[in-house]
Design an enzyme around this catalytic site. Structure first.
Site, mmCIF file in Angstrom:
data_model
loop_
_atom_site.group_PDB
_atom_site.id
_atom_site.type_symbol
_atom_site.label_atom_id
_atom_site.label_comp_id
_atom_site.label_asym_id
_atom_site.label_seq_id
_atom_site.Cartn_x
_atom_site.Cartn_y
_atom_site.Cartn_z
ATOM 1 N N GLY A 1 38.659 50.164 41.809
ATOM 2 C CA GLY A 1 39.157 49.588 40.571
ATOM 3 C C GLY A 1 39.567 50.631 39.553
ATOM 4 O O GLY A 1 39.679 51.821 39.851
ATOM 5 N N THR B 1 37.247 50.086 32.676
ATOM 6 C CA THR B 1 36.716 48.908 32.014
ATOM 7 C C THR B 1 35.699 49.343 30.962
ATOM 8 O O THR B 1 35.450 50.531 30.777
ATOM 9 C CB THR B 1 36.087 47.922 33.018
ATOM 10 O OG1 THR B 1 35.844 46.670 32.352
ATOM 11 C CG2 THR B 1 34.795 48.461 33.597
ATOM 12 N N CYS C 1 41.211 47.261 33.363
ATOM 13 C CA CYS C 1 41.512 47.111 34.787
ATOM 14 C C CYS C 1 42.966 47.448 35.108
ATOM 15 O O CYS C 1 43.476 47.072 36.170
ATOM 16 C CB CYS C 1 41.174 45.706 35.280
ATOM 17 S SG CYS C 1 39.442 45.252 35.012
ATOM 18 N N ILE D 1 34.974 42.960 38.785
ATOM 19 C CA ILE D 1 34.237 43.394 39.972
ATOM 20 C C ILE D 1 34.803 44.722 40.452
ATOM 21 O O ILE D 1 36.019 44.887 40.562
ATOM 22 C CB ILE D 1 34.322 42.339 41.093
ATOM 23 C CG1 ILE D 1 33.608 41.052 40.658
ATOM 24 C CG2 ILE D 1 33.725 42.876 42.399
ATOM 25 C CD1 ILE D 1 33.737 39.923 41.647
ATOM 26 N N GLY D 2 33.923 45.657 40.706
ATOM 27 C CA GLY D 2 34.317 46.951 41.278
ATOM 28 C C GLY D 2 33.164 47.479 42.107
ATOM 29 O O GLY D 2 32.045 47.581 41.601
ATOM 30 N N ALA E 1 30.519 42.515 36.273
ATOM 31 C CA ALA E 1 30.172 42.398 34.859
ATOM 32 C C ALA E 1 30.796 41.112 34.342
ATOM 33 O O ALA E 1 32.017 40.943 34.415
ATOM 34 C CB ALA E 1 30.689 43.603 34.076
#
Length: 265
Positions: A75, A78, A215, A185-186, A199
């Site tokens: 990713g 963020t 992102c 999501i990563g 998160a």
């Protein structure tokens, strides 16, 4: 699949500094690889921090030089901080690892969590995470008096929304009725064991996202449960619901190795 255990690292006044949690992830990861512990999900709030995955472009970082922690997950960039529930599921997957299937399971658990609070969310093709869909483009309000057909974010590679007023800010995507991300999501998989995770924005100050390109997505924004539902939702309310759905989705998953296609020889 074995039972998933949860470890609470800290919330509110005990929120966890990012590198401290990262070190704990590595410790738990090593123990899980050695089968010294069961699959484990660390849950916490972070102190405010920007983190950048391996695919982050320099142009997506804060313009004012605010420090960013570069991490070994997938990713892009963020923000983590108060009002955001972070989960790091550290789990052993069968090899060859199916990363996409793992991401889809995390998305499913978070989609179910939002639904329990009365918020409909979904996936967006090509964009990981959990999203609240906006209105059709033709029904959205005009930005700066211009039709969205002329949205410079889509037509000008050098346009930077951060230099052009709050109407383009990621935190205002709800007012623009655009797609907006509720949960990011990563992940990383090392030695067949997952790290990092998700998160979900519960009640954060979303203007933290306005200093970056969250992102790496310029034509959408961010949101939270509290904003979408129009009432204050707390981490304490969301925590048991997230745990319930993570257990249901992850413990019931029929884990299978990724299928490998062999070229005919």
């Amino acid at each position: 699949m074995s039972e998933l255990r949860f470890v609470h690292l800290g919330f509110g006044p005990e929120s966890v500094e990012y590198t401290q949690a990262w070190e704990e992830q590595r410790r738990v990861h090593a123990a899980r690889f050695e089968d010294a512990i069961a699959d484990t999900c660390l849950l916490l709030e972070h102190l405010p921090v920007y983190t950048a995955g391996r695919r982050t472009d320099p142009s997506e970082r804060p313009l004012d030089g605010t420090p960013v922690v570069d991490v070994d997950r997938g990713g892009k960039i963020t923000w983590h901080g108060p009002g955001q529930l972070v989960g790091y599921p550290i789990m052993k997957l069968p090899r060859p690892v199916d990363v996409v299937a793992h991401v889809r399971r995390l998305e499913e658990a978070l989609i179910r969590t939002a639904a329990e609070f009365g918020l409909e969310t979904t996936r967006v093709e090509g964009r990981s995470g959990v999203w609240v869909l906006g209105d059709p483009v033709e029904e959205r309000p005009k930005i700066g008096g211009l039709s969205l057909d002329f949205d410079p974010r889509l037509t000008d590679d050098e346009f930077d929304a951060r230099l052009n007023g709050p109407e383009y800010a990621p935190s205002n995507a709800g007012q623009r009725r655009e797609d907006r991300k509720l949960a990011a999501i990563g992940i990383r998989v090392a030695k067949g064991v997952t790290m990092h995770g998700f998160a979900i924005n519960v009640n954060p100050d979303s203007t933290w996202f306005d200093r970056i390109i969250p992102c790496g997505i310029r034509d959408a924004g961010v949101t939270s449960l509290s904003y979408e539902l129009g009432r204050e939702i707390t981490i304490a309310e969301v925590l048991p619901v997230v745990e319930k759905h993570l257990k249901d989705v992850l413990e019931r998953a029929e884990l299978r190795p990724r299928e490998i296609e062999h070229a005919a020889g």
